[in-house]
Motif scaffolding. Structure first.
Motif, short mmCIF file in Angstrom:
data_model
loop_
_atom_site.label_atom_id
_atom_site.label_comp_id
_atom_site.label_asym_id
_atom_site.label_seq_id
_atom_site.Cartn_x
_atom_site.Cartn_y
_atom_site.Cartn_z
N SER A 73 33.69 48.31 35.85
CA SER A 73 32.78 47.32 36.77
C SER A 73 33.74 46.25 37.01
N GLY A 86 32.38 43.34 36.98
CA GLY A 86 31.56 42.03 36.94
C GLY A 86 32.22 41.29 36.08
N GLY A 87 33.10 41.52 35.07
CA GLY A 87 33.89 40.65 34.35
C GLY A 87 34.78 39.63 35.38
N LEU A 88 35.44 40.37 36.40
CA LEU A 88 36.29 39.52 37.16
C LEU A 88 35.52 38.61 38.14
N ALA A 132 32.71 37.37 37.14
CA ALA A 132 32.30 36.23 36.31
C ALA A 132 33.40 35.18 36.31
N MET A 133 34.36 35.62 36.28
CA MET A 133 35.60 34.71 36.01
C MET A 133 35.71 33.71 37.34
N ASN A 149 33.72 32.21 38.60
CA ASN A 149 32.77 31.01 38.14
C ASN A 149 33.34 30.00 37.30
N GLU A 150 34.44 30.46 36.64
CA GLU A 150 35.22 29.53 35.80
C GLU A 150 35.73 28.10 36.59
N THR A 151 35.99 27.34 35.48
CA THR A 151 36.41 26.20 36.27
C THR A 151 37.82 26.12 36.50
N HIS A 152 38.60 26.67 35.67
CA HIS A 152 40.05 26.50 35.68
C HIS A 152 40.43 27.04 37.06
N LEU A 206 43.31 28.53 37.82
CA LEU A 206 44.23 29.65 37.70
C LEU A 206 43.33 30.89 37.46
N LEU A 207 42.14 30.56 36.65
CA LEU A 207 41.39 31.91 36.24
C LEU A 207 40.89 32.44 37.58
N HIS A 215 43.56 34.20 39.20
CA HIS A 215 43.64 35.49 38.66
C HIS A 215 42.68 36.67 39.02
N ASN A 225 43.05 40.22 41.20
CA ASN A 225 42.63 41.43 40.78
C ASN A 225 41.57 42.10 41.38
#
Lengths: 1002, 267
Positions: free
Chosen positions: A8, A10-12, A14-15, A17-20, A22-23, A26, A30
């Motif tokens: 899935s 999903g993980g990516l 979700a990432m 929505n991270e604030t940083h 660089l994330l 990434h 991916n």
């Protein structure tokens, strides 16, 4: 590999929505690598990614990455428009060289988009269309890549589509085979560029590129210039070539001229000729076979201005410049030749000689028709006369008429008109003696004529047919005849004749004369006047059309309206979009006859373009109009629009051919006949076959005629259905209970099938894929025979001889052998018919003469070395005149053995043909020039007029085609080449003597 | 040991210490840093490259995300919870056969189920449930969530509310509080449909409010369309807002007529 490991995204996601930042980066990179697999999951998060793309705070790379990702997701969702706009946002990250479905699809989309924007901008004449620069960049990147990879054809295609002439030029100049690319480009621009103005732009560019080449291909340049209607360019090229010291250049110039003539663009040719300088000194008279002919000069009278000038020049030069510069003399001599060619006279003359000497028409067929047709049935009677004329079109052989004067005299009134006009078809191209041939029937100035107005009108029409599209010499005479009469039948003939002779010249004076006839409001004359005005103004899109339209609304006579409707349609010939307003006006008219004209206008304006819009419109009318006439014509018109792609037509009309409406079926049959004429296309035959046994008589008629048009010059060895069809025709003609309509169709079909002594085909495109204007116009008017039978003769305009005629520097036909690398039986003439058993009574008179005649025939045959040429014997004996009919029949029966004898030996896989030779279109690909041949053609063309370079100019030349003027004296057969070769002294320009006129025994 | 890995584990230790200190601001900052550092490891999802330290790295990453999830519960941030949980999930599903099972797995899965329940995302709740094995379903944490959902669906809201007393883990407390509100929303939604109006007293009882004041505040915040007058709550307005759709009769007639015309034209 990596993408398959996770189940899935999903993980990516979700990432994201991270604030940083660089994330996010990434996650984006991916996701981008696994989007192919997880696009359904990602699609729910597209808004988030979009917001990333729009976020000004991120660095460029990250935003582009987001755009690329969104673009890919939209691509998978099938939202190509959104996908493209985001791909543009991704700019450099969108890699045009990547080999994936995504990239391919989007590139196609981008190019389509760009092309449509550009063409819309061009159509609305808004040069400064705001194209997204990023879109432009992508297309340019693609173009550059194509050029880099050596895919020039693709690059050219895209460039043309996108209206990027700069890129087109780059692609052409950078390609490794510029000549090849250029000719490809010309092809493409003709078949795929729909807008006329744009096509002109492309061609103009091509001419420019051509001229930059170290060794320009003048043949192609001139073709382009002709399309562009720039006679000055052609003239300067011709002049350059003629001035050259090299004989080969002059040959090339002649070849150019012949190629131009083939396209039958009379107005253009006249223009070129007028721009050419008048030769300063007249060379020895033997060189110019045509215009120096005294008979011709007499004919032309003082009408043709050029000729007067020429004559003046002659006298002047003789007196003032006795000794000219040799190069000037040579130049002048060449100039005279080329003027001869450009006037079309040279080629018409050679064609006439070819058709005359190779005539293989089968009189027995006509005889059968004549005997089986009921005497009282005037329709079939005239049909037989039409059929005879078509069968002998351009051959000058009128034996059949001479042998059957009694029978012929049954033709009265209009039948007499068409019988006389038929002579014009038979003598088509007999420019010099045309007028003297027709003299007995022509109206004699003053009251003492005494001839029937019908034969007089017919004779004027005949003159038009003889001089069709080359009417310089006869125009004035026809005008005078028109003005000096007020008999409507004669006016009718004169109008048609004048229209034919002055085809497409847009001559104002003639137009006014015809207009006067029109305004007399006589139905018969007015109809011809309407058509004639159209013929005069072919393809000019002149203002006259609206004048004609106004009158069409005023007059009460349907005939006049119909004539005018067709005339208006003719004026917009080949104008494509320019004609749209007029078409719109006509197709929306209340009067079905004008709508019917609108169909023709559509057909002719878009003739041979296979334009989708036109096809759609025609199909719409074919199923929705309330008038049967309009529906029939709409379907028929499809044939004209599609003749450049004959394979398409059967498919498009196949449904219509099964319509419940017989008019639509009829139209479908003729559409196939027109567009597939002379191709022998299997699908076309399959479509027509069921229609030939339709329940409605006129559908059968149309199908038979169409079938004959498709099958012309195809023999049984090529398609066995030709044999079946011939037998079917015979059956219909012999059947006493057959309807008159279909009987007439069958009679005409037999004529068309063996048209022009079996040496012509129906061709609407020249070899360079130009429309042959005369041919198209001819067929368009021909299709009017539904209302007016004499218009059948217009089909003769569409005939073009299937011959390879090689010419030397003197424009004479040298003996020259070449190879046809195919079994002779594939392309040979159809076997002559045998005397049918049903009419055995006719054979009786042979009994007494048979022994002597047989002996004679046998002797003849030996002489002929048992070659297949033995068949010509029939022509010879038949031309011998009346009273010999018995021996002729015997000759026929004898020849039956000839093919049988041949069967004993295995058929060779090739055949040596001798210049000039019949080369049917299907045979063209097998034609090869022998390697050790004395002559080398200037351009490699398998048919038509080809100029030959003499490699051994010192040796004496052996000329063939020094046609036998008095066929009665020529020895039996097969010796045309050998014997007459030795008699090379005989002047080529010697014409068959005009036969003695015959009178109707009324 | 890989220096990078050491660095991460050291930072992780400090992060854990910060959690126990309840210094949540530091935690969030450190967590963000940790996540960035984790992106440097190629053995983590979605790449799953085989490196010598991969097992160690994966375990560490899983620990970090588990703590991140728990942290988000502590700071009561549902979005962060969702984000972290999704990043953690691949370690449970895709990395299942690479790693030893985590002791916290079911607890966190149960938390997630609870969260879905709270947010009333029943469809996703069941999707998650379908992904679990039958042994997992036996786990008390999961079972708790499943039972709650059943009661919730049946409308046995009292059972839902009473379940708050026997949570399997203290972290569940936060979501159980939220669940009460979800239940209230459900009831409010049903009441709208069922009644034209309710007296304030009844409404209070129905919506489990202790005082009228609370009810008024709730209606002001969540359902501004409710009208409170004459000692009753009127739902009428809310009902009107959804008019029934009109039948596109003209369009249909036009279409049928054009079909008829086309049929006429068929050749």
């Amino acid at each position: 590999m990596a993408a398959t490991m996770v189940s899935s995204a999903g993980g990516l996601l979700a990432m994201l929505n991270e604030t940083h930042p660089l994330l996010k980066l990434h996650a984006l990179s991916n996701l981008n690598s696994c989007v192919d697999q997880f696009w359904p999951e990602i699609s729910t998060s597209v808004p988030i990614i979009e917001s990333l793309y729009e976020d000004e705070e991120f660095d460029q790379h990250q935003r582009q990455l987001a755009a690329l990702l969104v673009s890919k997701v939209f691509y998978y969702l099938g939202e190509l428009n959104d996908s493209l706009s985001y791909a543009l946002g991704a700019s450099s990250l969108f890699d045009v060289s990547e080999d994936s479905d995504y990239v391919h699809t989007l590139l196609a989309k981008a190019i389509d988009e760009y092309a449509s924007i550009k063409s819309k901008a061009a159509e609305s004449n808004n040069e400064a269309a705001n194209v997204d620069p990023r879109l432009e960049a992508i297309v340019e990147r693609m173009l550059d890549k194509c050029i880099m990879d050596g895919k020039y054809q693709q690059a050219m295609g895209i460039a043309i589509e996108c209206r990027r002439l700069d890129k087109l030029e780059e692609a052409i100049t950078r390609s490794d085979n510029i000549q090849g690319t250029l000719s490809y480009c010309i092809n493409v621009s003709h078949s795929f560029v729909n807008r006329r103005e744009y096509r002109s732009e492309v061609l103009r560019l091509l001419v420019k590129v051509y001229q930059k080449l170290p060794s320009p291909d003048y043949l192609s340049i001139c073709q382009c210039l002709m399309f562009l209607d720039e006679p000055e360019g052609v003239v300067s090229i011709l002049e350059k070539l003629l001035r050259s010291e090299n004989k080969d250049d002059a040959l090339l110039a002649f070849q150019v001229a012949f190629d131009l003539v083939e396209n039958e663009h009379q107005a253009f040719l006249l223009n070129v000729r007028d721009h050419l300088p008048v030769p300063k000194s007249q060379p020895s008279e033997a060189v110019q076979p045509v215009s120096s002919d005294p008979a011709n000069a007499q004919n032309e009278g003082s009408t043709a201005a050029e000729d007067v000038q020429m004559a003046d020049g002659t006298s002047a030069s003789v007196t003032t410049v006795p000794e000219a510069d040799p190069s000037e003399v040579m130049y002048a001599e060449r100039l005279t030749k080329i003027r001869g060619i450009l006037s079309g006279e040279t080629s018409i003359q050679l064609t006439l000689q070819f058709l005359y000497s190779h005539n293989k028409s089968d009189l027995l067929i006509l005889k059968t028709i004549k005997q089986s047709v009921e005497m009282r049935n005037s329709v079939c009677h005239s049909a037989t006369i039409y059929s005879n004329a078509i069968m002998h079109a351009g051959t000058t052989v009128d034996t059949f008429l001479r042998e059957n004067l009694d029978w012929l005299s049954r033709a009265t009134n209009w039948a007499k008109f068409s019988a006389t006009a038929g002579l014009g078809v038979i003598h088509r191209g007999h420019l010099q003696q045309g007028r003297s041939l027709m003299a007995p029937y022509l109206p004699q100035g003053g009251a003492g004529g005494g001839g029937s107005p019908y034969s007089e009108g017919g004779a004027l029409y005949a003159l038009g047919l003889i001089h069709a599209n080359h009417g310089e010499g006869i125009k004035q005479f026809l005008r005078d005849s028109l003005r000096s009469t007020n008999v409507e039948v004669i006016q009718h003939g004169a109008c048609l004749g004048l229209g034919l002779a002055a085809l497409g010249t847009a001559d104002e004076d003639i137009y006014d004369d015809i207009k006067n006839v029109l305004y007399t409001d006589s139905a018969v004359a007015g109809e011809a006047a309407g058509i004639s005005m159209g013929l005069l103004m072919v393809g000019t899109a002149s203002e006259k059309a609206s004048e004609m339209l106004t009158y069409a609304h005023e007059t009460q006579h349907e005939k006049i309206i119909r004539g005018l409707a067709l005339g208006i349609a003719l004026t917009v010939y080949g104008r494509e979009e320019e004609a749209d307003t007029l078409i719109e006006q006509m197709t929306r008219d209340q009067d079905p006859i004008l709508r019917y004209g609108g169909m023709y206008a559509l057909a002719l304006a878009y003739s041979g373009t296979a334009n989708n819009k036109a096809i759609r419109q025609l199909l719409h009318f074919a199923v929705s109009d309330v008038s049967d006439d309009v529906r029939r014509t709409a379907v028929l018109a499809l044939g004209f629009v599609l003749y450049s792609e004959p394979e398409q037509t059967p498919r498009i009309v196949s449904l219509l051919s099964e319509s419940y409406n017989p008019h639509v079926r009829y139209g479908a049959a003729l559409a196939v006949g027109i567009s597939c004429a002379g191709t022998g296309l299997s699908e076309a035959i399959s479509l027509l076959e069921p229609l030939t046994s339709d329940v409605v008589d006129f559908v059968r008629q149309g199908a038979l005629i169409a079938m004959a048009m498709v099958m012309v010059q195809i023999n049984e060895a090529n398609d066995s259905r030709v044999g079946t069809f011939r037998r079917q025709l015979e059956k219909i003609i012999l059947d006493k209970h057959e309807d008159t309509m279909s009987k007439m169709g069958a009679i005409l079909a037999s004529g068309i099938l063996d048209a022009g002594g079996r040496n012509v085909t129906i061709k609407l495109l020249s070899k360079t894929k130009h429309d042959k204007i005369t041919a198209v116009v001819g067929l368009a008017v021909f299709s009017q025979f539904w209302y007016w039978y004499p218009l059948i003769y217009f089909i003769s305009l569409a005939f073009s001889p299937t011959a390879l005629i090689g010419l030397n520097y003197d424009l004479k036909v040298p003996r020259f052998e070449f190879l046809s690398h195919a079994k002779p039986s594939l392309f040979e003439y159809p076997k002559p018919t045998t005397v049918p058993t049903a009419t055995s009574a006719v054979k009786l008179p042979t009994a007494v003469l048979s022994t002597s005649a047989k002996a004679k025939a046998r002797a003849n045959k030996k002489e002929a070395d048992q070659k297949e040429k033995a068949i010509t014997e029939k022509t010879d004996t038949s031309t011998a005149g009346k009273g010999k009919s018995s021996s002729e029949k015997d000759g026929d029966s004898m020849q039956v053995d000839t093919p049988q004898e041949k069967k004993a030996e295995p058929e060779p896989s090739f055949e040596i043909l001798i210049n000039p030779a019949r080369v049917v279109p299907a045979q063209e690909k097998f034609i090869k020039i022998l390697e050790d041949s004395r002559y080398v053609p200037v351009k490699s063309a398998p048919s038509g007029f080809v100029l030959l370079r003499d490699l051994r100019p010192t040796e004496p030349e052996v000329l063939s085609l020094t046609d036998a003027p008095s066929s009665t004296q020529s020895p039996a057969s097969g010796t045309t080449t050998g014997q007459q070769g030795s008699a090379s002294a005989m002047a080529v320009d010697e014409e068959p003597q005009p036969p003695a006129p015959f009178e109707y025994s009324t | 040991m890989d220096p990078k890995l050491t660095e991460v584990s050291q930072l992780f230790e400090r992060f854990k210490a910060a959690i126990t200190r309840k210094d949540y601001d530091t935690c969030t900052q450190q967590l963000s840093l940790l996540k960035v550092m984790l992106t440097g490891f190629r053995s983590l999802p979605p790449l799953f490259e085989e490196t010598p330290n991969s097992v160690h790295e994966l375990t560490l990453a899983r620990d970090i995300f588990e703590h991140a999830v728990l942290l988000s519960v502590k700071i009561e941030d549902q979005d962060a919870f969702e984000r972290d949980f999704f990043q953690l999930k691949p370690y449970y599903t895709d990395a299942r056969n690479r790693l030893p099972e985590s002791p916290n797995e079911y607890m966190i899965l149960g938390l997630n189920l609870l969260r879905l329940l709270v947010q009333n995302r029943i469809a996703e709740f069941h999707t998650e449930l379908e992904l679990l094995t039958s042994t997992a379903l036996e786990n008390p944490c999961i079972k708790h969530a499943v039972e709650l959902e059943q009661s919730f669906m049946e409308g046995a809201y009292n059972r839902v509310l009473s379940a708050k007393q026997n949570v399997p883990n203290e972290t569940y407390g936060y979501f159980m509080d939220l669940l009460a509100k979800t239940v209230r929303d459900e009831i409010a939604g049903c009441s709208e449909k069922a009644y034209d109006y309710l007296s304030i007293n009844d409404a209070c009882q129905m919506l489990l409010f202790k005082s009228d004041q609370e009810l008024l505040e709730y209606s002001k915040e969540e359902h501004p369309e409710w009208e409170v007058k004459n000692g009753s709550v009127f739902f009428q307005k809310a009902k009107d807002s959804a008019p029934c759709k009109e039948i596109p009769s003209l369009q249909l007639i036009n279409q049928t007529l054009s079909y008829a015309r086309e049929l006429e034209r068929i050749v």
